[in-house]
Scaffold this motif. Sequence first.
Motif, PDB file in Angstrom:
ATOM      1  N   ARG A  10       1.014  -1.134   0.069  1.00 26.07           N
ATOM      2  CA  ARG A  10       0.042   0.013   0.244  1.00 26.07           C
ATOM      3  C   ARG A  10       0.956   1.209   0.220  1.00 26.07           C
ATOM      4  N   ARG A  11       1.918   1.253   0.932  1.00 24.55           N
ATOM      5  CA  ARG A  11       2.677   2.546   1.241  1.00 24.55           C
ATOM      6  C   ARG A  11       3.473   2.556  -0.580  1.00 24.55           C
ATOM      7  N   ASN A  13       2.091   1.744  -3.391  1.00 22.68           N
ATOM      8  CA  ASN A  13       0.642   2.342  -4.165  1.00 22.68           C
ATOM      9  C   ASN A  13       0.672   3.388  -4.024  1.00 22.68           C
ATOM     10  N   PHE A  14       1.057   3.981  -2.871  1.00 24.83           N
ATOM     11  CA  PHE A  14       1.018   5.522  -2.754  1.00 24.83           C
ATOM     12  C   PHE A  14       2.012   6.643  -3.318  1.00 24.83           C
ATOM     13  N   LYS A  15       3.091   5.845  -2.882  1.00 22.39           N
ATOM     14  CA  LYS A  15       4.534   6.784  -3.095  1.00 22.39           C
ATOM     15  C   LYS A  15       4.353   6.812  -4.465  1.00 22.39           C
ATOM     16  N   ASN A  17       2.179   7.246  -7.231  1.00 18.09           N
ATOM     17  CA  ASN A  17       0.929   8.039  -6.710  1.00 18.09           C
ATOM     18  C   ASN A  17       1.712  10.134  -7.182  1.00 18.09           C
ATOM     19  N   ALA A  20      -0.584  12.477  -4.881  1.00 22.08           N
ATOM     20  CA  ALA A  20      -0.747  12.304  -4.324  1.00 22.08           C
ATOM     21  C   ALA A  20       0.144  13.107  -3.132  1.00 22.08           C
ATOM     22  N   GLY A 357      -5.165   9.093  -3.610  1.00 18.08           N
ATOM     23  CA  GLY A 357      -3.875   8.388  -3.171  1.00 18.08           C
ATOM     24  C   GLY A 357      -3.882   7.301  -2.180  1.00 18.08           C
ATOM     25  N   VAL A 358      -4.691   7.856  -0.895  1.00 20.99           N
ATOM     26  CA  VAL A 358      -4.830   6.783  -0.524  1.00 20.99           C
ATOM     27  C   VAL A 358      -5.377   5.611  -0.628  1.00 20.99           C
ATOM     28  N   ASP A 360      -6.637   4.999  -3.904  1.00 24.14           N
ATOM     29  CA  ASP A 360      -6.139   3.644  -4.637  1.00 24.14           C
ATOM     30  C   ASP A 360      -4.645   2.582  -3.728  1.00 24.14           C
ATOM     31  N   ALA A 361      -4.182   3.448  -2.627  1.00 24.71           N
ATOM     32  CA  ALA A 361      -3.745   2.729  -2.275  1.00 24.71           C
ATOM     33  C   ALA A 361      -4.488   1.163  -1.952  1.00 24.71           C
TER      34      ALA A 361
END
Length: 369
Positions: A10-11, A13-15, A17, A20, A357-358, A360-361
């Motif tokens: 998840r982290r 995926n967020f990074k 983006n 985000a 972003g959160v 999508d993560a």
Amino acid sequence: MKLSPLNQRRRRNFKRNRRAVWSLVIFSILFGLSLFAELLANDKPILVSYRGEIRSPVISFYSEKDFGGDFPTEAGYSDPEVQCLIVTGGVEDCFDTPEDLIAQVAAGGSPAVDGFEKGWMIWPPIPYAYDTIVDVAGVAPAPPSETNWLGTDDTKRDVVARIIYGFRLSIVFAGIVVIGSSLIGIVAGAIQGYFGGWTDLVFQRFIEIWTGMPSLYVIIIVFAILGRSFWLLVFLTILFGWPSLVGVVRAEFLRARNLEYVRAAKALGVSDRVIMFRHMLPNAMVATVTMLPFLITGAIGGLASLDFLGFGLPSSAPSLGELTLQAKQNLHAPWLGFTAFFTFAIMLSLLVFIFEGVRDAFDPRKTFS
């Protein structure tokens, strides 16, 4: 603390983006600065040196008598007489001090003074609080200038100072409301979806009645009886805002209650509470997080709307909605309208990008190249 493989994914995926991430960085800087609003915009010095003693008027109360004056009320640090008392160490005839020396001290300098104890003051970058009446010539609202970067409002209060305090107030209000509403809504939706049957039926009828109440009228009536305050508005907003998450969480629990892992947990004797909040709730987080941008922006917009209508926070509070109302009432002062528009646009856009972003993560189907 080492993250689990799921949270590591998840982290990542967020990074990935970038929008985000940059929105989070910018928002963190802006909100972090607003947390120290008293040190950025204040009509009191950050530090004062008086007779060799360091004092902090931003934190503590000091009367004029504490600086050798005559009055027990709080010292007016922008008053030339109080500045003179600080510079001279409280000598009896402080106005023998040259005016240019006092001006240097007021600007944050620490000049040497012959014959008495040296004093100095360190001022914030913006020497006005959100409620300070600015002594500026002309009719209010005053246009932007060197001393008032975005001008003043119709009561001669500095607009930049009110934006800094208002930004913090809006984010804190939205954060408290969303956290409180989410906790109640998630628990209520989980109970409905997990147990179903009569529990779900009774809860649904109650929510239908509750959401049918005119919340704006209730807030106006309660404020008329008890008076306007920040915490009362927070309580009333949570009281009418918690059903917004119930439907989403309920649907996810209704879908998952008959899945194999839930049946297996029940067969093994795992308690309902553990099944609901340890095993089922994480699977419902994607849909829950999807709603967060709407809850955050809705809370900020609701606060601004109430302030715009005059039924929100007290008139003395640093409200962005009240600034928008002033922009409407003073069309000949376009800087008020532009300031209110860009403040809301930047703040809400950053929050939406962050929570996108959160979301999508947390979505296992979402991947980034």
